[in-house]
Design a protein around this motif. Structure first.
Motif, PDB file in Angstrom:
ATOM      1  N   ALA A  32       3.926 -10.636  -5.452  1.00 43.45           N
ATOM      2  CA  ALA A  32       5.126 -10.395  -4.646  1.00 43.45           C
ATOM      3  C   ALA A  32       5.739 -11.736  -4.249  1.00 43.45           C
ATOM      4  CB  ALA A  32       4.767  -9.602  -3.398  1.00 43.45           C
TER       5      ALA A  32
ATOM      6  N   LEU B  28      -5.883  -6.927  -1.452  1.00 45.58           N
ATOM      7  CA  LEU B  28      -5.294  -8.222  -1.137  1.00 45.58           C
ATOM      8  C   LEU B  28      -5.987  -8.875   0.060  1.00 45.58           C
ATOM      9  CD1 LEU B  28      -1.576  -7.268  -1.786  1.00 45.58           C
ATOM     10  CD2 LEU B  28      -3.105  -8.559  -3.275  1.00 45.58           C
TER      11      LEU B  28
ATOM     12  N   GLY C  54       5.062  -2.294  -4.547  1.00 44.09           N
ATOM     13  CA  GLY C  54       4.196  -1.347  -3.867  1.00 44.09           C
ATOM     14  C   GLY C  54       4.772   0.069  -3.829  1.00 44.09           C
ATOM     15  N   ARG C  55       4.066   0.910  -3.097  1.00 45.64           N
ATOM     16  CA  ARG C  55       4.374   2.339  -3.104  1.00 45.64           C
ATOM     17  C   ARG C  55       5.692   2.674  -2.466  1.00 45.64           C
ATOM     18  NH1 ARG C  55      -1.570   4.689  -2.367  1.00 45.64           N
ATOM     19  NH2 ARG C  55      -1.802   4.915  -4.584  1.00 45.64           N
TER      20      ARG C  55
ATOM     21  N   SER D 148      -3.308  -3.006   0.077  1.00 51.24           N
ATOM     22  CA  SER D 148      -3.577  -3.982   1.129  1.00 51.24           C
ATOM     23  C   SER D 148      -5.059  -4.329   1.167  1.00 51.24           C
ATOM     24  CB  SER D 148      -3.116  -3.450   2.482  1.00 51.24           C
ATOM     25  OG  SER D 148      -3.862  -2.313   2.830  1.00 51.24           O
TER      26      SER D 148
ATOM     27  N   PRO E 203       4.735  -2.194   6.771  1.00 54.92           N
ATOM     28  CA  PRO E 203       3.459  -2.021   7.486  1.00 54.92           C
ATOM     29  C   PRO E 203       2.468  -3.152   7.217  1.00 54.92           C
ATOM     30  CG  PRO E 203       3.770  -0.303   5.797  1.00 54.92           C
ATOM     31  CD  PRO E 203       5.064  -1.044   5.914  1.00 54.92           C
ATOM     32  N   GLY E 204       2.379  -3.590   5.970  1.00 52.93           N
ATOM     33  CA  GLY E 204       1.412  -4.645   5.628  1.00 52.93           C
ATOM     34  C   GLY E 204       1.756  -5.971   6.299  1.00 52.93           C
TER      35      GLY E 204
ATOM     36  N   ASP F  46      -1.153   5.758   4.405  1.00 47.72           N
ATOM     37  CA  ASP F  46      -2.575   5.475   4.544  1.00 47.72           C
ATOM     38  C   ASP F  46      -2.866   4.062   5.050  1.00 47.72           C
ATOM     39  OD1 ASP F  46      -1.802   3.986   2.405  1.00 47.72           O
ATOM     40  OD2 ASP F  46      -3.429   4.615   1.080  1.00 47.72           O
ATOM     41  N   HIS F  47      -1.842   3.336   5.418  1.00 46.81           N
ATOM     42  CA  HIS F  47      -2.086   1.924   5.729  1.00 46.81           C
ATOM     43  C   HIS F  47      -2.989   1.729   6.943  1.00 46.81           C
ATOM     44  CE1 HIS F  47      -1.607  -2.331   5.554  1.00 46.81           C
ATOM     45  NE2 HIS F  47      -1.164  -2.387   6.784  1.00 46.81           N
TER      46      HIS F  47
ATOM     47  N   THR G  24       6.822  -7.210   1.673  1.00 46.72           N
ATOM     48  CA  THR G  24       5.372  -6.991   1.657  1.00 46.72           C
ATOM     49  C   THR G  24       4.745  -7.911   2.695  1.00 46.72           C
ATOM     50  OG1 THR G  24       4.779  -8.764   0.139  1.00 46.72           O
ATOM     51  CG2 THR G  24       5.442  -6.669  -0.857  1.00 46.72           C
ATOM     52  N   MET G  25       3.428  -7.851   2.787  1.00 45.51           N
ATOM     53  CA  MET G  25       2.692  -8.710   3.709  1.00 45.51           C
ATOM     54  C   MET G  25       2.954 -10.188   3.432  1.00 45.51           C
ATOM     55  SD  MET G  25      -1.051  -7.788   2.197  1.00 45.51           S
ATOM     56  CE  MET G  25      -2.121  -9.143   2.643  1.00 45.51           C
ATOM     57  N   VAL G  26       3.361 -10.488   2.201  1.00 45.02           N
ATOM     58  CA  VAL G  26       3.664 -11.878   1.842  1.00 45.02           C
ATOM     59  C   VAL G  26       4.779 -12.439   2.731  1.00 45.02           C
ATOM     60  CG1 VAL G  26       4.705 -13.247  -0.024  1.00 45.02           C
ATOM     61  CG2 VAL G  26       2.779 -11.720  -0.503  1.00 45.02           C
TER      62      VAL G  26
HETATM   63  P1  ADP Z   1      -1.057   1.316  -0.655  1.00 45.83           P
HETATM   64  O1  ADP Z   1       0.305   0.770  -0.866  1.00 45.83           O
HETATM   65  O2  ADP Z   1      -1.923   1.191  -1.873  1.00 45.83           O
HETATM   66  O3  ADP Z   1      -1.038   2.677  -0.048  1.00 45.83           O
HETATM   67  P2  ADP Z   1      -1.511   0.202   1.969  1.00 45.83           P
HETATM   68  O4  ADP Z   1      -0.679   1.311   2.475  1.00 45.83           O
HETATM   69  O5  ADP Z   1      -2.808  -0.035   2.646  1.00 45.83           O
HETATM   70  O6  ADP Z   1      -1.755   0.326   0.416  1.00 45.83           O
HETATM   71  O7  ADP Z   1      -0.693  -1.151   2.098  1.00 45.83           O
HETATM   72  C1  ADP Z   1       0.674  -1.183   1.942  1.00 45.83           C
HETATM   73  C2  ADP Z   1       1.119  -2.607   2.137  1.00 45.83           C
HETATM   74  O8  ADP Z   1       0.614  -3.425   1.091  1.00 45.83           O
HETATM   75  C3  ADP Z   1       2.614  -2.793   2.079  1.00 45.83           C
HETATM   76  O9  ADP Z   1       3.183  -2.534   3.342  1.00 45.83           O
HETATM   77  C4  ADP Z   1       2.766  -4.238   1.663  1.00 45.83           C
HETATM   78  O10 ADP Z   1       2.755  -5.100   2.776  1.00 45.83           O
HETATM   79  C5  ADP Z   1       1.500  -4.507   0.895  1.00 45.83           C
HETATM   80  N1  ADP Z   1       1.770  -4.633  -0.539  1.00 45.83           N
HETATM   81  C6  ADP Z   1       2.032  -3.668  -1.428  1.00 45.83           C
HETATM   82  N2  ADP Z   1       2.194  -4.194  -2.663  1.00 45.83           N
HETATM   83  C7  ADP Z   1       2.029  -5.529  -2.540  1.00 45.83           C
HETATM   84  C8  ADP Z   1       2.062  -6.646  -3.426  1.00 45.83           C
HETATM   85  N3  ADP Z   1       2.297  -6.457  -4.714  1.00 45.83           N
HETATM   86  N4  ADP Z   1       1.850  -7.877  -2.924  1.00 45.83           N
HETATM   87  C9  ADP Z   1       1.616  -8.069  -1.606  1.00 45.83           C
HETATM   88  N5  ADP Z   1       1.567  -7.056  -0.719  1.00 45.83           N
HETATM   89  C10 ADP Z   1       1.758  -5.810  -1.180  1.00 45.83           C
END
Ligand code: ADP
Ligand code: MG
Length: 582
Positions: free
Chosen positions: A484, A444, A538-539, A441, A553-554, A396-397, A490-492
């Motif tokens: 994170a 955040l 994350g997921r 995402s 992806p983030g 869903d990103h 992650t996006m971090v």
């Molecule tokens: P969801 O994981 O709720 O389906 P999205 O798919 O929109 O949300 O976003 C996924 C992205 O979120 C991951 O690729 C990662 O970059 C980021 N993410 C997930 N968990 C964290 C976290 N704890 N801290 C920072 N970024 C995170």
């Protein structure tokens, strides 16, 4: 495949509106979701279930006497926003406190957590009960990392029944956690599920294959195997669950054999023909078992088996009557609550009184242009980002980012029109993003943009070092909320190098635009390099191995956005502070 829809991005909202109309004798739509039609006469604990849409009857279908007091309804497979959770809580609250209950997903944890902070600050007692029943999502040594699937149903039911008896908040929470600790689920999928309007399923299985251990957002199975016979499948599910029998468990169990969306009841009954005898042969008495669709995943073909080991406290709550749109058990006394108070919610937004200098308003215009550029690039990348997220996450990103940036760009433009300076424009964009995007995402990005806005003045164009400090504030907020670290995939991983590089080069006196470009290159490289990492947050974490070779992806979308926003953020040079006028 979902065949009936208008604009796919409005699917969840339209479905909720239709649902609330059909069941208007039991439920009432409120901002953020739905609550019971009648308010309790005596104050009672409000049990509020929640999560994304696409899982019907979870969660709105479970609103009613003996079950949930309300549901916070997110977009498809996406956490609702903190604002939604707050609004539903305010509508459902009757003086005895709130308990939010939901499956353990990062986005939900953050959004319900933020709503809880806000409610607590207003003096409302509020607790959170997370469901962690999916034994395929983490090993027993890490139960806190497990996600919630069909066990949601048992845990919510038990809490709803407890609240109905007049139990206090602490007791409802204790019983919910006890139920969760004694509930285990294992699922399996035979085909993927497809978002309304999407051209391809989130994931697919080869014909004749089964994925064991799937999640309800289509997180692919732990492993794929040849489709077994019903008897072999039943044996596999029962064996895996009984291997995780909780300590001190008795011999009476609640059982749910759950269809995931497009599995026929007859198929479930055939499977039950293996499951029930095996459980009985293991010495168990099956207490009011359920076979049907209780927690689904759009149109996914698949099943899950849930067992809750009951005790003297849990059993009466499991068998207690309930009456909800999707589920009825026993006789509930006619609800004698006060008629619904149809509060007239003011849909209009307050016109804020903004104070800003002309220079900051010019810069605000550049910020709006930056968000517009971000919007175009995300819209182009939506599909790609979705596919990236589907490899180990829930796919869903792309959609979440589109919803977020659409809302953010629109809110920024409105704030600009109302005379806001750059700081207020960015903060408004962040709030709208957090409210509309959903997902991890979304929380955040929303919180990060707000922090960015809070660090940018409304009185002058930020100096390069001030802009770099504002980007650092963005990064710090994201790290503080999501917890994170670098290397967690992650996006971090893209955000921290960006903030660090920008700050360092600006300190060295490099021109702002060149510094930003270099920082954006670093972020892009860092995002690409996440392909070699295993996700630890994350997921995507439960399926970490599958994500090897694919960038996060983030991180990818973050690098993309910072790159395209750069020319706008850096185009207007800051004047000497003395030149700024109020
Ligand atoms: P969801 O994981 O709720 O389906 P999205 O798919 O929109 O949300 O976003 C996924 C992205 O979120 C991951 O690729 C990662 O970059 C980021 N993410 C997930 N968990 C964290 C976290 N704890 N801290 C920072 N970024 C995170
Ligand atoms: Mg996702």
């Amino acid at each position: 495949m979902t065949k009936i829809f208008n604009d796919p991005s409005n699917f969840a909202e339209e479905a909720l509106a239709g649902f609330c109309d059909v069941h208007s004798n039991l439920v009432r739509q409120v901002p953020g979701g739905a609550v019971r039609r009648h308010r309790p006469v005596q104050p009672k604990v409000a049990v509020l279930a929640g999560g994304g849409s696409g899982h019907y009857p979870a969660f709105a279908g479970l609103i009613g006497q003996g079950f949930a007091d309300g549901a916070v309804v997110g977009n498809i497979f996406t956490s609702p926003s903190a604002q939604q959770a707050y609004a539903v809580a305010k509508a459902a609250e009757s003086g005895a406190g709130i308990v939010f209950t939901y499956g353990n997903y990062a986005g939900d944890v953050m959004n319900f957590g933020m709503a809880s902070e806000r409610l607590a600050a207003e003096g409302i007692a509020v607790e959170n009960v997370l469901v962690t029943d999916d034994i395929a999502s983490a090993p027993p040594s890490e139960v806190d990392k497990r996600r919630g699937i069909a066990g949601d149903f048992t845990v919510f039911k038990i809490m709803g029944a407890a609240a109905e008896t007049g139990a206090g908040l602490a007791d409802v929470v204790r019983l919910g956690r006890l139920a969760n600790a004694r509930t285990r689920t294992i699922g399996s999928a035979f085909s993927g599920c497809t978002f309304p309007g999407a051209s391809a399923p989130l994931f697919s299985l080869q014909d004749g294959q089964m994925g064991l251990g799937l999640g309800i957002h289509g997180e692919p199975g732990l492993f794929d195997t040849d489709l077994p016979s019903a008897e072999e499948l039943g044996r596999e599910l029962v064996t895996r669950l009984l291997a995780e029998t909780p300590e001190g468990a008795g011999t009476r169990i609640a059982v749910i054999l759950n269809g995931l969306g497009s599995t026929k009841h007859e198929e479930l009954f055939v499977l039950w023909g293996t499951v029930a005898p095996l459980l009985r042969a293991a010495g168990y008495t099956l207490v009011m078992p359920e076979v049907g669709e209780l927690v689904t995943s759009l149109d996914m073909a698949g099943v899950s088996l849930t067992v809750t080991w009951l005790d003297d406290e849990l059993e009466p709550l499991w068998v207690a009557p309930a009456e909800t749109p999707a589920y009825r058990r026993g006789n509930t006394a006619r609800e004698s609550g006060a008629a619904a108070v149809e509060e007239a919610h003011d849909a209009g937004t307050d016109v804020a009184a903004f104070v800003a200098s002309p220079a900051s308003r010019d810069y605000a215009r550049a910020c709006v242009a930056a968000l517009e550029a971000a919007r175009s690039s995300i819209r182009e990348a939506e599909e790609v980002l979705g596919r990236m997220d589907a490899i180990a996450g829930d796919g869903d990103h792309g959609r979440g980012m589109v919803r977020g940036i659409d809302a953010a760009a629109a809110a920024a433009a409105i704030a600009l029109e109302q005379g806001a300076g750059a700081g207020d424009v960015l903060a408004a964009a962040g709030d709208a993003w957090a409210d509309k995007a959903g997902g991890t995402s979304g929380v955040l990005w929303g919180a990060g943009l707000r922090a960015l806005g809070e660090s940018v003045a409304n009185s002058a164009v930020p100096a390069p070092q001030e802009l770099a400090a504002a980007v650092t504030a963005f990064a710090e907020r994201v790290v503080q909320l999501g917890k994170a670290e670098t290397g967690d995939k992650t996006m971090v991983d893209a955000l921290l190098p960006f903030a660090e590089t920008l700050g360092r080069l600006v300190d060295k006196g490099r021109p702002l635009d060149a510094a930003w470009e270099e920082a954006a290159r670093r972020a892009t490289d860092a995002a690409a390099a996440t392909a070699d990492l295993l996700p630890l947050k994350g997921r995507a974490r439960p399926l970490a191995g599958k994500s090897l070779g694919t960038p996060d992806p983030g991180a990818t979308s973050l690098a993309m956005l910072f790159t395209v926003m750069g020319p706008h953020f850096t185009a207007i040079p800051a004047k000497e502070p003395a030149a700024a006028q109020a």
